[in-house]
Structures are given as structure tokens and as C-alpha cells.
Design an enzyme around this catalytic site. Structure first.
Site, PDB file in Angstrom:
ATOM      1  N   PRO A  10     -10.988   3.261  -0.576  1.00  0.00           N
ATOM      2  CA  PRO A  10     -11.522   2.826   0.710  1.00  0.00           C
ATOM      3  C   PRO A  10     -10.694   3.298   1.897  1.00  0.00           C
ATOM      4  CG  PRO A  10     -10.530   0.994  -0.487  1.00  0.00           C
ATOM      5  CD  PRO A  10     -10.627   2.140  -1.444  1.00  0.00           C
ATOM      6  N   ASN A  11     -11.399   3.719   2.904  1.00  0.00           N
ATOM      7  CA  ASN A  11     -10.860   4.132   4.206  1.00  0.00           C
ATOM      8  C   ASN A  11     -10.200   5.501   4.198  1.00  0.00           C
ATOM      9  OD1 ASN A  11     -11.574   1.736   5.725  1.00  0.00           O
ATOM     10  ND2 ASN A  11     -10.066   0.690   4.449  1.00  0.00           N
ATOM     11  N   ARG A  18      -7.346   8.660  12.080  1.00  0.00           N
ATOM     12  CA  ARG A  18      -6.800   7.410  12.617  1.00  0.00           C
ATOM     13  C   ARG A  18      -5.372   7.264  12.069  1.00  0.00           C
ATOM     14  NH1 ARG A  18      -8.815   5.353  16.578  1.00  0.00           N
ATOM     15  NH2 ARG A  18      -8.115   3.293  15.952  1.00  0.00           N
ATOM     16  N   TYR A  23      -0.378   8.213   8.341  1.00  0.00           N
ATOM     17  CA  TYR A  23      -1.069   8.995   7.300  1.00  0.00           C
ATOM     18  C   TYR A  23      -1.150  10.492   7.602  1.00  0.00           C
ATOM     19  CZ  TYR A  23      -2.505   4.398   5.633  1.00  0.00           C
ATOM     20  OH  TYR A  23      -2.503   3.106   5.164  1.00  0.00           O
ATOM     21  N   ASN A  75      -6.128   8.143  -5.423  1.00  0.00           N
ATOM     22  CA  ASN A  75      -5.531   7.259  -4.427  1.00  0.00           C
ATOM     23  C   ASN A  75      -6.503   6.086  -4.293  1.00  0.00           C
ATOM     24  OD1 ASN A  75      -4.575   5.830  -2.285  1.00  0.00           O
ATOM     25  ND2 ASN A  75      -4.153   7.612  -0.998  1.00  0.00           N
ATOM     26  N   ALA A  78      -6.489   0.409  -0.844  1.00  0.00           N
ATOM     27  CA  ALA A  78      -6.112  -1.008  -0.930  1.00  0.00           C
ATOM     28  C   ALA A  78      -6.440  -1.617  -2.296  1.00  0.00           C
ATOM     29  CB  ALA A  78      -6.802  -1.786   0.182  1.00  0.00           C
ATOM     30  N   GLU A  99      -1.400   8.454  -9.893  1.00  0.00           N
ATOM     31  CA  GLU A  99      -1.694   7.622  -8.715  1.00  0.00           C
ATOM     32  C   GLU A  99      -0.949   8.211  -7.510  1.00  0.00           C
ATOM     33  OE1 GLU A  99      -0.464   3.598  -9.523  1.00  0.00           O
ATOM     34  OE2 GLU A  99      -0.488   3.034  -7.401  1.00  0.00           O
ATOM     35  N   HIS A 101      -0.058   7.772  -3.285  1.00  0.00           N
ATOM     36  CA  HIS A 101      -0.104   7.065  -2.007  1.00  0.00           C
ATOM     37  C   HIS A 101       0.495   7.956  -0.943  1.00  0.00           C
ATOM     38  CE1 HIS A 101      -1.592   3.538  -3.908  1.00  0.00           C
ATOM     39  NE2 HIS A 101      -0.648   3.670  -4.823  1.00  0.00           N
ATOM     40  N   ARG A 108       6.581  -0.787   3.302  1.00  0.00           N
ATOM     41  CA  ARG A 108       5.570  -1.531   4.056  1.00  0.00           C
ATOM     42  C   ARG A 108       5.540  -2.993   3.586  1.00  0.00           C
ATOM     43  NH1 ARG A 108       0.225   2.067   4.263  1.00  0.00           N
ATOM     44  NH2 ARG A 108      -0.289   0.445   5.796  1.00  0.00           N
TER      45      ARG A 108
HETATM   46  O1  CA2 Z   1      -0.590   5.149   1.414  1.00  0.00           O
HETATM   47  C1  CA2 Z   1      -1.676   5.200   0.833  1.00  0.00           C
HETATM   48  O2  CA2 Z   1      -2.194   6.251   0.461  1.00  0.00           O
HETATM   49  C2  CA2 Z   1      -2.480   3.919   0.630  1.00  0.00           C
HETATM   50  O3  CA2 Z   1      -3.132   4.012  -0.627  1.00  0.00           O
HETATM   51  C3  CA2 Z   1      -3.473   3.881   1.755  1.00  0.00           C
HETATM   52  C4  CA2 Z   1      -4.296   2.589   1.781  1.00  0.00           C
HETATM   53  C5  CA2 Z   1      -3.394   1.366   1.728  1.00  0.00           C
HETATM   54  O4  CA2 Z   1      -4.181   0.197   1.636  1.00  0.00           O
HETATM   55  C6  CA2 Z   1      -2.443   1.427   0.556  1.00  0.00           C
HETATM   56  O5  CA2 Z   1      -1.598   0.299   0.589  1.00  0.00           O
HETATM   57  C7  CA2 Z   1      -1.596   2.686   0.612  1.00  0.00           C
HETATM   58  C8  CA2 Z   1      -5.123   2.519   3.060  1.00  0.00           C
HETATM   59  C9  CA2 Z   1      -6.012   3.699   3.254  1.00  0.00           C
HETATM   60  C10 CA2 Z   1      -6.379   3.702   4.679  1.00  0.00           C
HETATM   61  O6  CA2 Z   1      -6.572   5.044   5.014  1.00  0.00           O
HETATM   62  C11 CA2 Z   1      -6.550   5.348   6.309  1.00  0.00           C
HETATM   63  C12 CA2 Z   1      -6.281   6.644   6.593  1.00  0.00           C
HETATM   64  C13 CA2 Z   1      -6.222   7.029   7.900  1.00  0.00           C
HETATM   65  C14 CA2 Z   1      -6.451   6.113   8.897  1.00  0.00           C
HETATM   66  C15 CA2 Z   1      -6.717   4.809   8.603  1.00  0.00           C
HETATM   67  C16 CA2 Z   1      -6.781   4.412   7.295  1.00  0.00           C
END
Ligand code: CA2
Length: 147
Positions: A10-11, A18, A23, A75, A78, A99, A101, A108
Site C-alpha cells: 500500500p501507498n 510524496r 522515500y 515491499n 505497512a 523483503e 524497505h 522510525r
Molecule cells: O520503508 C518502506 O519501504 C516501508 O515499507 C514503507 C511503508 C511503511 O509503512 C513501512 O513501515 C516501511 C509506507 C509506504 C508508503 O509509501 C509512500 C511512498 C512515498 C510517499 C508516501 C508514501
């Protein structure tokens, strides 16, 4: 040729658009293009999927298994920190997976320090930015094709 499915949770469709300070500025399309660029020389063919829902990701794991995939780079976003269902899908199919991240989850919030997947993963790449996907693909293939 090894078939590897690259799954994004997700996301992650927002990558590069963003929160660049966390990221980076590389988009998901650019990540996928870079992996597609290096895959042939590594002996891999890739299938990419991004899904914002937990069930959708579980379905993707099942589809990868039914299609005869050799392994998965994932990846889980969340769902890393919450999803027994995704753990069961990966365990149930016995697909080797790495996996990834993008951010350093250990730097964090404490709820990001636990993963439901890491202890059953072939490997985990954390905090290396989007280069982590490339590292994960190389690590997975090294495991699938030992020297
Ligand atoms: O660091 C990572 O790759 C995460 O898997 C990213 C997840 C977060 O919930 C994990 O704890 C760590 C969140 C993905 C959100 O992706 C975005 C990317 C760009 C802008 C906003 C959100």
C-alpha cells in the site's frame, strides 16, 4: 531464466511523488524500469504488481505461485507490521522471498520495528533507498542460482 514477481504494498504507488526526504525521488515506474533493465543479464524475467489492499497482495502471492514463479521480491508497506495473512500466503506457497524497505524502519516508530515476514524471509534489505530493490533482486537470484 528465473521468474521473479516484484510485489509492492500500500501507498508505494506514491514513491517519488510524496515525502521525498524519506522515500527519495525515484518513482515506482522508474524502480520497475531499472529492475527490468538489469533482469535479463541476471537471468531473470520479472512480473510487477502494486496493490493497496491486503487481500490483493495475498491474491498476488497465490497468482505468483500458480504461475510457477521461482521467487518474490516484496515491499509489503505497512502490512509488514500487521499482516498474518501475508505471512501465511508466503509460507503456504513456500516461495522464497526477499523483503525490502526503502526507509530504515529501525530508525522510525517502534511499531515499524517488528515484521511479520522477516523471520521467514530469505533476506531483508532495509534503509538502502530504492536501490534496495536491485540489491534484493540480486540476493534472491544468488539464492536461486548458487554459484
Ligand atoms: O520503508 C518502506 O519501504 C516501508 O515499507 C514503507 C511503508 C511503511 O509503512 C513501512 O513501515 C516501511 C509506507 C509506504 C508508503 O509509501 C509512500 C511512498 C512515498 C510517499 C508516501 C508514501
Amino acid at each position: 531464466m528465473k521468474s521473479v514477481w516484484v510485489l509492492q504494498g500500500p501507498n508505494l504507488n506514491l514513491l517519488g511523488m510524496r515525502e521525498p526526504e524519506r522515500y527519495g525521488r525515484v518513482t515506482l515506474a522508474e524502480v520497475q524500469a531499472r529492475l527490468d533493465e538489469i533482469a535479463p543479464s541476471l537471468g531473470a524475467s520479472l512480473t510487477h504488481h502494486q496493490d493497496n489492499s491486503e487481500g490483493g497482495l495475498v491474491d498476488c502471492v497465490h497468482r505468483a505461485w500458480r504461475a510457477g514463479a521461482h521467487g518474490v521480491v516484496i515491499n509489503p508497506g505497512a502490512y509488514t507490521h500487521t499482516s498474518v495473512a501475508l505471512r501465511d500466503a508466503l509460507l503456504g506457497t513456500a516461495l522464497p522471498f526477499v523483503e525490502v524497505h526503502v526507509s530504515n524502519v529501525f530508525a522510525r516508530e517502534s511499531f515499524r520495528h517488528h515484521s511479520y515476514l522477516s523471520d521467514v524471509a530469505a533476506g531483508v534489505i532495509v534503509g538502502c533507498g530504492t536501490v534496495g530493490y536491485e540489491l534484493a533482486l540480486r540476493a534472491l537470484l544468488a539464492r536461486l542460482m548458487p554459484a
